[in-house]
Design a protein around this motif. Structure first.
Motif, PDB file in Angstrom:
ATOM      1  N   LYS A 241       0.809  -1.218   0.000  1.00  0.00           N
ATOM      2  CA  LYS A 241       0.000   0.000   0.000  1.00  0.00           C
ATOM      3  C   LYS A 241       0.844   1.271   0.000  1.00  0.00           C
ATOM      4  O   LYS A 241       0.379   2.330  -0.393  1.00  0.00           O
ATOM      5  N   VAL A 242       2.088   1.171   0.481  1.00  0.00           N
ATOM      6  CA  VAL A 242       3.008   2.301   0.439  1.00  0.00           C
ATOM      7  C   VAL A 242       4.372   1.823  -0.043  1.00  0.00           C
ATOM      8  O   VAL A 242       4.676   0.624   0.017  1.00  0.00           O
ATOM      9  N   ARG A 243       5.191   2.760  -0.487  1.00  0.00           N
ATOM     10  CA  ARG A 243       6.531   2.447  -0.989  1.00  0.00           C
ATOM     11  C   ARG A 243       7.561   3.128  -0.092  1.00  0.00           C
ATOM     12  O   ARG A 243       7.446   4.320   0.205  1.00  0.00           O
ATOM     13  N   ALA A 244       8.558   2.394   0.342  1.00  0.00           N
ATOM     14  CA  ALA A 244       9.629   2.954   1.164  1.00  0.00           C
ATOM     15  C   ALA A 244      10.708   3.529   0.250  1.00  0.00           C
ATOM     16  O   ALA A 244      11.275   2.813  -0.577  1.00  0.00           O
ATOM     17  N   LEU A 245      10.988   4.818   0.419  1.00  0.00           N
ATOM     18  CA  LEU A 245      12.016   5.460  -0.401  1.00  0.00           C
ATOM     19  C   LEU A 245      13.396   5.398   0.248  1.00  0.00           C
ATOM     20  O   LEU A 245      14.396   5.291  -0.456  1.00  0.00           O
ATOM     21  N   ALA A 246      13.445   5.461   1.567  1.00  0.00           N
ATOM     22  CA  ALA A 246      14.752   5.470   2.241  1.00  0.00           C
ATOM     23  C   ALA A 246      14.591   5.260   3.731  1.00  0.00           C
ATOM     24  O   ALA A 246      13.527   5.522   4.305  1.00  0.00           O
ATOM     25  N   VAL A 247      15.664   4.801   4.356  1.00  0.00           N
ATOM     26  CA  VAL A 247      15.745   4.713   5.816  1.00  0.00           C
ATOM     27  C   VAL A 247      16.901   5.594   6.285  1.00  0.00           C
ATOM     28  O   VAL A 247      17.798   5.925   5.507  1.00  0.00           O
ATOM     29  N   SER A 248      16.873   5.959   7.567  1.00  0.00           N
ATOM     30  CA  SER A 248      17.760   7.026   8.035  1.00  0.00           C
ATOM     31  C   SER A 248      19.010   6.571   8.765  1.00  0.00           C
ATOM     32  O   SER A 248      19.765   7.404   9.258  1.00  0.00           O
ATOM     33  N   GLY A 249      19.248   5.248   8.854  1.00  0.00           N
ATOM     34  CA  GLY A 249      20.407   4.761   9.585  1.00  0.00           C
ATOM     35  C   GLY A 249      21.644   4.609   8.730  1.00  0.00           C
ATOM     36  O   GLY A 249      21.707   5.068   7.583  1.00  0.00           O
ATOM     37  N   ALA A 250      22.630   3.929   9.300  1.00  0.00           N
ATOM     38  CA  ALA A 250      23.908   3.739   8.601  1.00  0.00           C
ATOM     39  C   ALA A 250      23.841   2.623   7.580  1.00  0.00           C
ATOM     40  O   ALA A 250      24.605   2.612   6.608  1.00  0.00           O
ATOM     41  N   THR A 251      22.941   1.668   7.771  1.00  0.00           N
ATOM     42  CA  THR A 251      22.796   0.545   6.839  1.00  0.00           C
ATOM     43  C   THR A 251      21.327   0.340   6.500  1.00  0.00           C
ATOM     44  O   THR A 251      20.437   0.642   7.309  1.00  0.00           O
ATOM     45  N   GLY A 252      21.060  -0.163   5.308  1.00  0.00           N
ATOM     46  CA  GLY A 252      19.691  -0.415   4.901  1.00  0.00           C
ATOM     47  C   GLY A 252      19.059  -1.544   5.698  1.00  0.00           C
ATOM     48  O   GLY A 252      19.741  -2.490   6.092  1.00  0.00           O
ATOM     49  N   VAL A 253      17.762  -1.439   5.949  1.00  0.00           N
ATOM     50  CA  VAL A 253      17.029  -2.489   6.645  1.00  0.00           C
ATOM     51  C   VAL A 253      15.744  -2.793   5.877  1.00  0.00           C
ATOM     52  O   VAL A 253      15.226  -1.952   5.147  1.00  0.00           O
ATOM     53  N   ASP A 254      15.261  -4.010   6.057  1.00  0.00           N
ATOM     54  CA  ASP A 254      14.014  -4.421   5.429  1.00  0.00           C
ATOM     55  C   ASP A 254      12.853  -3.814   6.206  1.00  0.00           C
ATOM     56  O   ASP A 254      12.670  -4.088   7.385  1.00  0.00           O
ATOM     57  N   VAL A 255      12.072  -2.981   5.564  1.00  0.00           N
ATOM     58  CA  VAL A 255      10.940  -2.336   6.226  1.00  0.00           C
ATOM     59  C   VAL A 255       9.615  -2.930   5.741  1.00  0.00           C
ATOM     60  O   VAL A 255       8.571  -2.275   5.784  1.00  0.00           O
ATOM     61  N   GLY A 256       9.690  -4.176   5.274  1.00  0.00           N
ATOM     62  CA  GLY A 256       8.479  -4.861   4.864  1.00  0.00           C
ATOM     63  C   GLY A 256       8.431  -5.237   3.400  1.00  0.00           C
ATOM     64  O   GLY A 256       7.525  -5.944   2.969  1.00  0.00           O
ATOM     65  N   GLY A 257       9.391  -4.785   2.639  1.00  0.00           N
ATOM     66  CA  GLY A 257       9.378  -5.048   1.206  1.00  0.00           C
ATOM     67  C   GLY A 257      10.109  -6.296   0.777  1.00  0.00           C
ATOM     68  O   GLY A 257      10.163  -6.616  -0.413  1.00  0.00           O
ATOM     69  N   GLY A 258      10.721  -6.996   1.733  1.00  0.00           N
ATOM     70  CA  GLY A 258      11.432  -8.224   1.411  1.00  0.00           C
ATOM     71  C   GLY A 258      12.899  -8.035   1.125  1.00  0.00           C
ATOM     72  O   GLY A 258      13.645  -9.008   0.969  1.00  0.00           O
ATOM     73  N   LYS A 259      13.351  -6.795   1.046  1.00  0.00           N
ATOM     74  CA  LYS A 259      14.777  -6.497   0.839  1.00  0.00           C
ATOM     75  C   LYS A 259      15.095  -5.170   1.520  1.00  0.00           C
ATOM     76  O   LYS A 259      14.192  -4.356   1.752  1.00  0.00           O
TER      77      LYS A 259
END
Length: 346
Positions: A241-259
């Motif tokens: 229902k929504v698209r994650a554009l970016a996260v704010s930490g030092a490394t990427g994390v899976d926020v529900g999209g599978g990657k």
């Protein structure tokens, strides 16, 4: 002066005896801490000795609420206490309404705790709260969570750069939404604007008292983009229902999209920000009560249930307790005050 009657003298003796008894009871009460009776073997304070009250100074559905209800579940399922634990919500002004209640109504009561975090540090500054964080009793920080920037699934924006290009060229065209004014979400928007060469003060930001309201506004099309802790949008990202554009930490994390979602830095903006959460007690509790509460939260943190919960929510362990927590609260208050001033929110 007339001599008092036998009845009057008897009444005075009764009053004197009653007063003496009250003084003796008070003195005895002062010899044990309000958290409970001392353990005869070790001299430690048993805690808690009655139902634990855990305040969430925000509406249901947000990160503080999720933290408190996770704590409640782990305490209960893990049998960490014999007494119950109740969670209540007090909304308003980035948590400062709840903060004021903790200070004024719950002073000296070790059985009232409050979940709080970085959002409240900013909220005290932005809302010019008459009640300050140095008035409460720090107990511990618990977790740190990356922020996530999301847009509706049908949005034209597929990268953070596209969004920030429009925000720089025409700030009025982008409606941002997130938590309370001066909180982590708005701080991130301001830092992003500054890093993109835009005017932080020109950003259109709508503050919501809880994560549930921000979700509803984004899905209704009232917002161009929303910012929150990554766990709060995990369900909507997973549901497409929504698209994650970016996260704010030092490394990427899976926020529900599978990657893993890309970081803000990976997309060319020199910004890194973590949203931490913790727990505090009212002012006026004894040193022994503070030690007992800290020991109880230490036990919560080291429990298998809490470890599993952090993993499930994608929370990073950010545990500091006692004097270390107090020092951290003080330094964060100074840091965030400076940030808010720099981006025009102070």
């Amino acid at each position: 002066m007339d001599k008092p009657s036998p009845t009057a003298r008897r009444s005075r003796r009764i009053l004197a005896a009653t007063a003496a008894a009250l003084l003796a009871a008070t003195a005895a009460g002062c010899q044990k801490d309000t958290a409970g009776n001392r353990n005869a073997a070790g001299g430690e304070v048993r805690y808690p000795t009655k139902t634990l009250q855990l305040m969430v100074p925000a509406a249901p559905g947000g990160g503080w609420d999720l933290t408190a209800r996770t704590m409640q579940k782990v305490m209960t399922d893990g049998k960490l206490l014999d007494e119950g634990v109740e969670v209540s919500n007090v909304t308003g002004a980035a948590g400062t309404i709840g903060l004021a209640q903790l200070v004024s109504k719950n002073q000296g009561d070790p059985h009232h705790l409050m979940v709080m975090g970085l959002v409240m540090v900013g909220g005290v500054v932005a809302n010019k709260s008459p009640v300050k964080l140095d008035q409460i009793t720090p107990i511990a920080t618990l977790t740190a969570e990356q922020e996530v920037i999301v847009v509706p699934a049908a949005s034209k924006y597929t990268t953070l750069k596209q969004l920030m290009d429009d925000a720089k060229a025409n700030p009025a065209s982008v409606n941002w939404g997130g938590g309370s004014a001066g909180g982590t979400d708005q701080i991130l928007v301001g830092l992003l604007a500054k890093a993109a060469g835009a005017d932080p003060k020109a950003m259109k930001y709508v503050a919501y008292s809880g994560g549930g309201e921000a979700k509803a506004a984004l899905l209704a099309g009232d917002l161009t983009a929303a910012v929150s802790g990554q766990s709060e949008f995990k369900d909507l990202v997973a549901a497409g229902k929504v698209r994650a554009l970016a996260v704010s930490g030092a490394t990427g994390v899976d926020v529900g999209g599978g990657k893993p979602a890309p970081t803000v830095k990976e997309q060319g903006f020199d910004v890194e920000l973590m949203n931490w959460r913790g727990v505090v007690a009212p002012p006026g509790i004894s040193a022994a009560d503070k030690t007992a509460i800290t020991a109880f939260i230490d036990k919560l943190h080291s429990s298998p249930g809490w470890t599993s919960a952090m993993r499930a929510q994608g929370w990073e362990d950010f545990y500091k307790s006692g004097d270390e927590a107090a020092a951290f609260f003080k330094s964060e208050n100074e840091r965030i005050t400076t940030v808010l001033t720099d981006i025009g929110l102070g």
